[in-house]
Design an enzyme around this catalytic site. Sequence first.
Site, PDB file in Angstrom:
ATOM      1  N   ARG A 283       0.827  -1.202   0.000  1.00 45.29           N
ATOM      2  CA  ARG A 283       0.000   0.000   0.000  1.00 45.29           C
ATOM      3  C   ARG A 283       0.863   1.253   0.000  1.00 45.29           C
ATOM      4  NH1 ARG A 283      -3.743  -0.946   5.110  1.00 45.29           N
ATOM      5  NH2 ARG A 283      -1.700  -1.621   5.869  1.00 45.29           N
TER       6      ARG A 283
ATOM      7  N   HIS B 110      -7.260 -11.926   2.772  1.00 43.09           N
ATOM      8  CA  HIS B 110      -6.814 -13.012   1.894  1.00 43.09           C
ATOM      9  C   HIS B 110      -7.838 -13.320   0.801  1.00 43.09           C
ATOM     10  CE1 HIS B 110      -3.759 -14.855   4.964  1.00 43.09           C
ATOM     11  NE2 HIS B 110      -3.412 -13.670   4.515  1.00 43.09           N
TER      12      HIS B 110
ATOM     13  N   TYR C 153      -1.974  -2.358  -5.257  1.00 42.87           N
ATOM     14  CA  TYR C 153      -1.918  -3.725  -5.769  1.00 42.87           C
ATOM     15  C   TYR C 153      -2.329  -3.871  -7.231  1.00 42.87           C
ATOM     16  CZ  TYR C 153      -1.733  -4.524  -0.734  1.00 42.87           C
ATOM     17  OH  TYR C 153      -1.391  -4.485   0.594  1.00 42.87           O
TER      18      TYR C 153
ATOM     19  N   LYS D 214      -1.532 -18.805   5.007  1.00 35.56           N
ATOM     20  CA  LYS D 214      -2.507 -19.427   5.884  1.00 35.56           C
ATOM     21  C   LYS D 214      -2.926 -18.452   6.974  1.00 35.56           C
ATOM     22  CE  LYS D 214       1.417 -20.810   8.111  1.00 35.56           C
ATOM     23  NZ  LYS D 214       1.734 -19.532   7.582  1.00 35.56           N
TER      24      LYS D 214
END
Length: 324
Positions: A37, A79, A58, A97
Amino acid sequence: MSRPIHWGLLSAGNIVGQFARDFAVVENAVIHAVAARNGDIASAFAREHGIAKAYEGYEGLLTDPDIDVIYIGTPHNLHFEHAKAALEHGKAVLCEKPMTVTPKECEELQRVAERTGGYLMEAMWTYFLPPVQTALRWVQEGRIGRICQIKADFGYPQLPFDSKKRVYDAKLAGGCLLEMGVYPVALAWLFMKQDPTEVQVVSRHAPNGVEDDLAVLFNYADAVATLGTSFRCKLQNWAYIIGEEGYIAIPDFWRAREASLYVLDDRVDHFVDERATDGFHYEAQAVTNDLLAGRAGSSVVAARDSLAIQRQMAMIREAFCDDV
């Protein structure tokens, strides 16, 4: 594909830095770009790790035509959004994860991968570590007999409590279950490959209600797993796979460097991984190899594995939610 696989890093946080350092030993692949960012942070990260491109935001990373696969290391609650965007831009995805924060999100993300024909894998790097793979092979060879018990925990103190810390922030899917508990849950699934028939949980909570200490019992048809995770204290962080004829001990199983096989009190086998890295390169190499071979997904961390881990963490959450 004649050229190396080109990777993009979505985030420049701590775990992404570990991933980038280990990437130096990955073959047939190169980190092509990093995005954050904050553009200054992205540029500094790129300079530190010798990465050609740095993006502020992004979008540039997602639309870069030279990137084949994106590694996502943003906070848990982002995510789903970031992996979905990457898949829809035609990129393969390795997502940290827990890949999502609910089973519903996991199922939806897997549907996006199916719809787009994209490669999607959860970054369960522990599964790829040679000591863990060796332990799994010992079990499959019958060297400890039928599994009776699994014991695994993972905890590090995150004190003092601060509701502004990412790990405690409920808006960022904070709490020890998703942050650290995912490791023992995933370890139990790797060796059992079944859901428990009963889940019992003793939970403790931080002042803002986020869980910060869990003791979990999974009761299976013919075995039990005792799992733990904590922000309050340093746990042993070992795993034990205990069978009728022997047991396996894996110190610091989440980043395992060795595994030992015991029969009663005697160690009868021992495996040591002499790697010079933290171990993130194993999963990066596996994804690279899958993409070069044109595989649709991973055989080590398959879609059913990620969904099972999400399902079992939801079972744990349901068991302790009344305690909040």
